[in-house]
Design a protein around this motif. Structure first.
Motif, PDB file in Angstrom:
ATOM      1  N   ILE A   1      -0.744  -8.482   0.463  1.00 36.10           N
ATOM      2  CA  ILE A   1      -1.570  -8.450  -0.743  1.00 36.10           C
ATOM      3  C   ILE A   1      -1.799  -7.059  -1.221  1.00 36.10           C
ATOM      4  O   ILE A   1      -2.170  -6.272  -0.697  1.00 36.10           O
ATOM      5  N   ASP A   2      -1.649  -6.636  -2.629  1.00 36.58           N
ATOM      6  CA  ASP A   2      -1.697  -5.400  -3.096  1.00 36.58           C
ATOM      7  C   ASP A   2      -3.229  -5.318  -3.886  1.00 36.58           C
ATOM      8  O   ASP A   2      -3.317  -6.011  -4.664  1.00 36.58           O
ATOM      9  N   ALA A   3      -4.225  -4.699  -3.027  1.00 33.83           N
ATOM     10  CA  ALA A   3      -5.501  -4.757  -3.722  1.00 33.83           C
ATOM     11  C   ALA A   3      -5.616  -3.614  -5.082  1.00 33.83           C
ATOM     12  O   ALA A   3      -6.643  -3.593  -5.614  1.00 33.83           O
ATOM     13  N   ARG A   4      -4.427  -2.953  -5.446  1.00 29.62           N
ATOM     14  CA  ARG A   4      -4.854  -2.163  -6.593  1.00 29.62           C
ATOM     15  C   ARG A   4      -4.845  -2.810  -7.963  1.00 29.62           C
ATOM     16  O   ARG A   4      -4.861  -2.330  -8.858  1.00 29.62           O
ATOM     17  N   CYS A   5      -4.170  -4.158  -7.809  1.00 33.18           N
ATOM     18  CA  CYS A   5      -3.916  -4.868  -9.096  1.00 33.18           C
ATOM     19  C   CYS A   5      -4.637  -6.245  -8.894  1.00 33.18           C
ATOM     20  O   CYS A   5      -5.120  -6.571  -7.820  1.00 33.18           O
TER      21      CYS A   5
ATOM     22  N   TRP B   1      -3.850   2.236  -0.691  1.00 32.26           N
ATOM     23  CA  TRP B   1      -3.093   1.130  -0.518  1.00 32.26           C
ATOM     24  C   TRP B   1      -1.518   1.668  -0.379  1.00 32.26           C
ATOM     25  O   TRP B   1      -1.102   2.048  -1.392  1.00 32.26           O
ATOM     26  N   ILE B   2      -1.095   1.398   0.739  1.00 28.43           N
ATOM     27  CA  ILE B   2       0.658   1.648   0.914  1.00 28.43           C
ATOM     28  C   ILE B   2       0.822   0.351   1.784  1.00 28.43           C
ATOM     29  O   ILE B   2       0.454  -0.098   2.658  1.00 28.43           O
ATOM     30  N   PRO B   3       2.051  -0.097   1.170  1.00 24.42           N
ATOM     31  CA  PRO B   3       2.593  -1.391   1.802  1.00 24.42           C
ATOM     32  C   PRO B   3       2.873  -1.292   3.476  1.00 24.42           C
ATOM     33  O   PRO B   3       3.465  -0.098   3.626  1.00 24.42           O
ATOM     34  N   HIS B   4       2.587  -2.196   4.364  1.00 19.93           N
ATOM     35  CA  HIS B   4       2.867  -1.845   5.639  1.00 19.93           C
ATOM     36  C   HIS B   4       4.136  -2.379   5.746  1.00 19.93           C
ATOM     37  O   HIS B   4       4.608  -2.116   7.100  1.00 19.93           O
ATOM     38  N   ASP B   5       4.850  -3.177   5.285  1.00 17.99           N
ATOM     39  CA  ASP B   5       6.206  -3.648   5.483  1.00 17.99           C
ATOM     40  C   ASP B   5       6.850  -3.798   4.128  1.00 17.99           C
ATOM     41  O   ASP B   5       6.776  -4.790   3.671  1.00 17.99           O
ATOM     42  N   PRO B   6       7.528  -2.604   3.910  1.00 22.21           N
ATOM     43  CA  PRO B   6       8.414  -2.699   2.483  1.00 22.21           C
ATOM     44  C   PRO B   6       9.508  -3.814   2.605  1.00 22.21           C
ATOM     45  O   PRO B   6       9.623  -4.280   1.534  1.00 22.21           O
ATOM     46  N   GLY B   7       9.803  -4.596   3.649  1.00 24.22           N
ATOM     47  CA  GLY B   7      10.700  -5.841   3.493  1.00 24.22           C
ATOM     48  C   GLY B   7       9.851  -6.900   3.036  1.00 24.22           C
ATOM     49  O   GLY B   7      10.344  -7.797   2.985  1.00 24.22           O
ATOM     50  N   LEU B   8       8.463  -6.985   3.023  1.00 27.32           N
ATOM     51  CA  LEU B   8       7.719  -8.069   2.439  1.00 27.32           C
ATOM     52  C   LEU B   8       7.628  -7.787   1.017  1.00 27.32           C
ATOM     53  O   LEU B   8       7.238  -6.985   0.523  1.00 27.32           O
ATOM     54  N   ALA B   9       7.518  -8.934   0.287  1.00 29.17           N
ATOM     55  CA  ALA B   9       7.350  -8.984  -1.063  1.00 29.17           C
ATOM     56  C   ALA B   9       5.743  -8.587  -1.323  1.00 29.17           C
ATOM     57  O   ALA B   9       4.950  -9.082  -0.349  1.00 29.17           O
TER      58      ALA B   9
END
Length: 149
Positions: free
Chosen positions: A145-149, A50-58
């Motif tokens: 949504i961060d699936a790692r946590c 998982w890597i954020p697709h948009d670092p500008g989004l929380a």
């Protein structure tokens, strides 16, 4: 060419290279799926990659979502059945609050809102390469949504 002119030329080339790299990073480089065919999911483990697709989004941890949102994510993973006829329809991103992609890239799913007489304001929106977004306010704001946590 004087030393000052060379410095200006190098600076201009550097700015152009950065602008080109940014434009490339912001565009969708996937081949479009055949008409009517769903986009293929990413290979490998979503949890490990998982890597954020948009670092500008929380971001929001999957475990921090309401239980109904986690239920919706489980339904999406299983392919349904979904409680609402409009679940899985194309989300057009008219407000441009998500990263820009071709039409058909995003799909939306209802998150049941206890006590609501209609679909409510909560949704999960999925992208063509497996990203997932949460909105609790009917597209006014999104969190990835961060699936790692």
């Amino acid at each position: 060419m004087t030393g000052r002119n060379r410095l200006i030329a190098v600076a201009v080339l550097l700015v152009c290279a950065i602008a080109a790299a940014a434009a490339y990073a912001l565009t969708d480089h996937q081949r479009p799926a055949r008409a009517g065919a769903p986009a293929s999911p990413p290979t490998g483990s979503v949890l490990a990659a998982w890597i954020p697709h948009d670092p500008g989004l929380a971001d929001i941890c999957r475990t921090a979502l309401p239980s109904q949102a986690r239920d919706t994510l489980a339904l999406i993973a299983r392919g349904g059945p979904f409680p609402y006829r409009s679940d899985g329809v194309v989300f057009e991103n008219r407000e441009s609050r998500l990263p820009r992609h071709r039409t058909g890239y995003y799909h939306e799913y209802t998150v049941v809102t206890p006590g609501s007489a209609d679909r409510g304001t909560r949704r999960v929106v999925t992208g063509g390469v497996g990203e997932q977004y949460w909105t609790g306010d009917h597209y006014t704001s999104f969190q990835e949504i961060d699936a790692r946590c």
